[in-house]
Design a protein around this motif. Structure first.
Motif, short mmCIF file in Angstrom:
data_model
loop_
_atom_site.label_atom_id
_atom_site.label_comp_id
_atom_site.label_asym_id
_atom_site.label_seq_id
_atom_site.Cartn_x
_atom_site.Cartn_y
_atom_site.Cartn_z
N TYR A 60 2.49 -21.91 13.25
CA TYR A 60 2.10 -20.52 13.02
C TYR A 60 0.80 -20.43 12.23
O TYR A 60 0.36 -21.40 11.59
N GLN A 70 1.80 -15.46 13.19
CA GLN A 70 1.69 -15.46 14.65
C GLN A 70 1.56 -16.90 15.12
O GLN A 70 1.16 -17.78 14.37
N ASN A 73 -1.06 -21.09 18.94
CA ASN A 73 -1.63 -21.23 20.28
C ASN A 73 -2.00 -19.90 20.92
O ASN A 73 -2.60 -19.86 21.98
N GLU A 74 -1.64 -18.77 20.28
CA GLU A 74 -2.10 -17.48 20.76
C GLU A 74 -3.56 -17.24 20.41
O GLU A 74 -4.24 -16.42 21.02
N ASN A 77 -5.39 -21.98 21.86
CA ASN A 77 -4.56 -22.67 22.85
C ASN A 77 -5.21 -24.02 23.21
O ASN A 77 -6.43 -24.08 23.40
#
Length: 424
Positions: A60, A70, A73-74, A77
């Motif tokens: 995260y 969050q 990888n958002e 990536n």
């Protein structure tokens, strides 16, 4: 009618009672995201090319100083857990690229996109730097002797010269073992657990008062005040003591024992104690102005001169009296300002303004004038003219000459949160 209706009803009843009960799938287990306000230990911290700060823990991250966790990888990536990270601060092809370290590999991103050919072995990209790092932070030329990166592993610091690709190993006994590190507002911070320590990137020295709890400074958490409890004033109640820009483009505003940077859009606007940068004038100043790579502070009847640069240093032999340094009589001044490229500092005492030629020795005074303003707290000169601050308001003039010749007060403008840290 009845004979026709009954079979239909019975059939309906049979269908209802013989239908299989609908399946109820088990509810998915709720994913518990980490909460940095609980005092966790970060794996890495780094800014991106837009100045956003990312704090990493396991898979995260948190963006900047508030908000929920969050997935990493958002944003990056296919990145997951990382050991260390930094943004390259050089002017070459690597400028504003972000490097992430994971075990014995390094990932390089630009504009949040993994670059072709990565990940690669750490030794291939940074020869002499070990794997399984604890932390990393960039150190640009001017703050270090050359563009460099500081890598941390255990009790050792690996000083990596970007140009020569060589490494020097150091041991800084005053700096704790860092689990993450960040350069912020030209200062360097080593994190361990939920605490942090500010250190000098060349000598490794640590000032008194550390470690401190990161939840007071690097994030917004319930029951934790920003800056260890400093209260943000209302804009309608604020009064500026001094404001000035140095020759490197840094603009400072001083209110009581605190100051803030006005030119740090990437880093936001934050309030700090004056002693953080200029310990000799801790507690407050009366006026500040810049001239020839130096920043002049007036505190009472004393003048302190600091060399500008990455770290301000008091010039030997200072402070000196107002009379000795500027040829000004009196116990203090209310405001002082200079314009870029000029050798004149404009001194305001009460409603009297006088010019001092800084290129002349002994100092010469000229252009004495009475201003239509009953009160002046601070003033500065910029590309858009002169701003004169009085209480929670300020006045604009096209130039020092217009200010000197003015006979009536212009329309006052209110100080707002767009100008400094205050509450509208």
């Amino acid at each position: 009618m009845t004979q026709l209706f009954l079979p239909l009803c019975l059939a309906s009843v049979v269908l209802v009672f013989t239908s299989a009960a609908p399946a109820h799938p088990e509810p998915a287990a709720e994913v518990v995201k980490p909460d940095r306000c609980e005092g966790i230990e970060f794996d890495a911290i780094t800014p991106d090319d837009k100045g956003n700060k990312f704090f990493f823990k396991d898979d995260y991250l948190w963006s900047n100083f508030h908000g929920p966790a969050q997935l990493s990888n958002e944003f990056f990536n296919p990145l997951g857990h990382v050991d260390a990270a930094f943004r390259m601060h050089s002017q070459g092809d690597d400028h504003d690229h972000i490097y992430f370290f994971q075990d014995d590999k390094v990932f390089r991103y630009y504009n949040h996109t993994l670059e072709q050919g990565y990940p690669r072995a750490i030794q291939e990209v940074f020869p002499g730097v070990p794997s399984h790092l604890d932390a990393a932070v960039e150190c640009p030329k001017g703050e270090c002797s050359e563009n460099a990166v500081l890598f941390f592993k255990g009790s050792e610091v690996y000083y990596y010269d970007v140009a020569t690709r060589t490494v020097k190993t150091k041991v800084w006994p005053d700096v704790p073992q860092c689990t993450s590190a960040i350069r912020w507002m030209e200062h360097y911070y080593c994190f361990q657990g939920n605490n942090f320590t500010r250190f000098h990137p060349v000598s490794g020295t640590v000032e008194e008062g550390y470690p401190k709890d990161a939840r007071h400074y690097f994030m917004k958490c319930p029951n934790f005040g920003h800056g260890g409890g400093h209260q943000i004033p209302k804009c309608s109640e604020v009064s500026v003591d001094a404001i000035s820009s140095d020759d490197t483009g840094k603009t400072y505003i001083f209110v009581g024992p605190h100051y803030m940077r006005l030119d740090t859009k990437h880093d936001g606007r934050h309030t700090f104690a004056i002693s953080r940068m200029w310990k000799e004038v801790a507690g407050g100043v009366n006026a500040v102005f810049a001239y020839e790579d130096k920043l002049y502070f007036i505190k009472g009847d004393q003048v302190y001169i600091y060399r500008t640069g990455a770290h301000y240093t008091l010039i030997q032999g200072y402070p000196k009296s107002l009379q000795e340094e500027l040829g000004i009589e009196g116990v203090t001044v209310d405001a002082a300002f200079s314009c870029e490229g000029q050798h004149t500092v404009h001194i305001i005492q009460g409603n009297r303004m006088v010019d001092v030629d800084l290129s002349a020795t002994p100092r010469t005074l000229s252009n004495e004038a009475n201003l239509p303003l009953p009160r002046v707290d601070a003033a500065r000169c910029g590309a858009d003219g002169v701003q004169v601050f009085a209480g929670s308001q300020y006045y604009e003039y096209a130039s020092p000459a217009v200010l000197r010749q003015s006979k009536i007060m212009p329309m006052p403008l209110p100080i707002t949160s767009a100008i400094m840290v205050c509450q509208d």
